[in-house]
Write a protein that holds these residues in place. Sequence first.
Motif, PDB file in Angstrom:
ATOM      1  N   ASN A 108    -103.332 -14.303  25.157  1.00 31.49           N
ATOM      2  CA  ASN A 108    -102.841 -16.074  25.138  1.00 31.49           C
ATOM      3  C   ASN A 108    -102.380 -16.256  25.893  1.00 31.49           C
ATOM      4  N   THR A 109    -101.474 -17.488  25.286  1.00 30.65           N
ATOM      5  CA  THR A 109    -100.351 -17.175  25.985  1.00 30.65           C
ATOM      6  C   THR A 109     -98.912 -16.551  25.666  1.00 30.65           C
ATOM      7  N   TYR A 110     -99.211 -16.183  24.526  1.00 32.96           N
ATOM      8  CA  TYR A 110     -98.163 -15.507  24.312  1.00 32.96           C
ATOM      9  C   TYR A 110     -98.345 -13.894  24.093  1.00 32.96           C
ATOM     10  N   ARG A 111     -99.277 -13.373  24.079  1.00 31.18           N
ATOM     11  CA  ARG A 111     -99.760 -12.014  23.560  1.00 31.18           C
ATOM     12  C   ARG A 111    -100.881 -11.125  24.367  1.00 31.18           C
ATOM     13  N   LYS A 112    -101.188 -10.135  25.168  1.00 31.84           N
ATOM     14  CA  LYS A 112    -102.301  -9.580  25.590  1.00 31.84           C
ATOM     15  C   LYS A 112    -102.449  -8.326  25.038  1.00 31.84           C
ATOM     16  N   GLU A 113    -103.530  -8.240  23.946  1.00 29.68           N
ATOM     17  CA  GLU A 113    -104.234  -7.469  23.166  1.00 29.68           C
ATOM     18  C   GLU A 113    -105.393  -6.408  23.267  1.00 29.68           C
ATOM     19  N   ASN A 114    -105.326  -5.368  23.265  1.00 28.31           N
ATOM     20  CA  ASN A 114    -106.363  -4.658  23.567  1.00 28.31           C
ATOM     21  C   ASN A 114    -107.059  -3.940  21.731  1.00 28.31           C
ATOM     22  N   ARG A 115    -108.430  -3.721  21.649  1.00 32.49           N
ATOM     23  CA  ARG A 115    -108.523  -2.789  20.949  1.00 32.49           C
ATOM     24  C   ARG A 115    -109.673  -2.659  21.082  1.00 32.49           C
ATOM     25  N   PHE A 116    -109.697  -0.759  20.751  1.00 31.38           N
ATOM     26  CA  PHE A 116    -110.424   0.090  20.855  1.00 31.38           C
ATOM     27  C   PHE A 116    -110.701   1.067  20.144  1.00 31.38           C
TER      28      PHE A 116
END
Length: 286
Positions: A108-116
Amino acid sequence: MKTQTSILKVLFLFIVSSLFYISCSRENEFNDFAPVELERTGETEMFKSVGANEKESTISKTAQSTIKIIKNATLRMEVDDVVYATRVARDYAQRYEGYISDERMTTNTYRKENRFTIRIPQTHFDTLLDSISTLSKTIETKNITTVDVTEEYIDIQSRLQTKKEVKERYESILRSKAKTVEEVLQAEEKIRTLQEEIESAEGRLRYMSNKISYSTIQIDVYQELPVIEEPIDKGPSFLTEIKESLQIGLSVLKVLVLILFRIWPILIIGTGILIYYRKRKSKRLK
């Protein structure tokens, strides 16, 4: 002589008393431990029928078996680069004979996130978790859970073996002792029920073996993105408005010219009719 006879009598009585005391002690000791031995070997009254064998105790087998533990972990951490951290974590997993079972990345505008999620042999669990933790900028949460399923695992194994033995007995009865149709149907129904229970137990054992052999590590990595300030819109300048007005005027003029070119036959006919009526009117006036 009498003294020697008395001494012999005393010794004889002492020996007889000692033997009697030792015999009683051994009998009491045997009585104390007899129930334990019976219980260990299963030679109790509760195992008199075929179906009662399924209730056999598995405590002694559990103590002698390897401990079965399901080990899982969750790790949430901030990193400098989500893509790089994910790639390195995948390399670590492959190095230790593991794999990534699922992955979901969001931005999104403020954060990049990855769940694995990583499935890893339990022998490499701690090593992999420590290696991935070194990629963090900040560890937000780290939880490790262990569940001892040894008793349940051994119990299912024991019951499974018992059910297989009971099934073999019913199959033997069906082959050699069942004479009437009713006896055949009863034996087949018992065999069918036992087969379903055996398949269910085998499936449960396979599931537990997989969970025991391969631990699960769920990892959340995120990266804070720099905030970009949007420019304040002050509206168009005066020159811009003039340019826009000229463009609009030219567009209108262009449309009018195109309309005239499209209706030129009507204009010619209308002009001809108008000239005709004017000439006719001038002739009448003369």
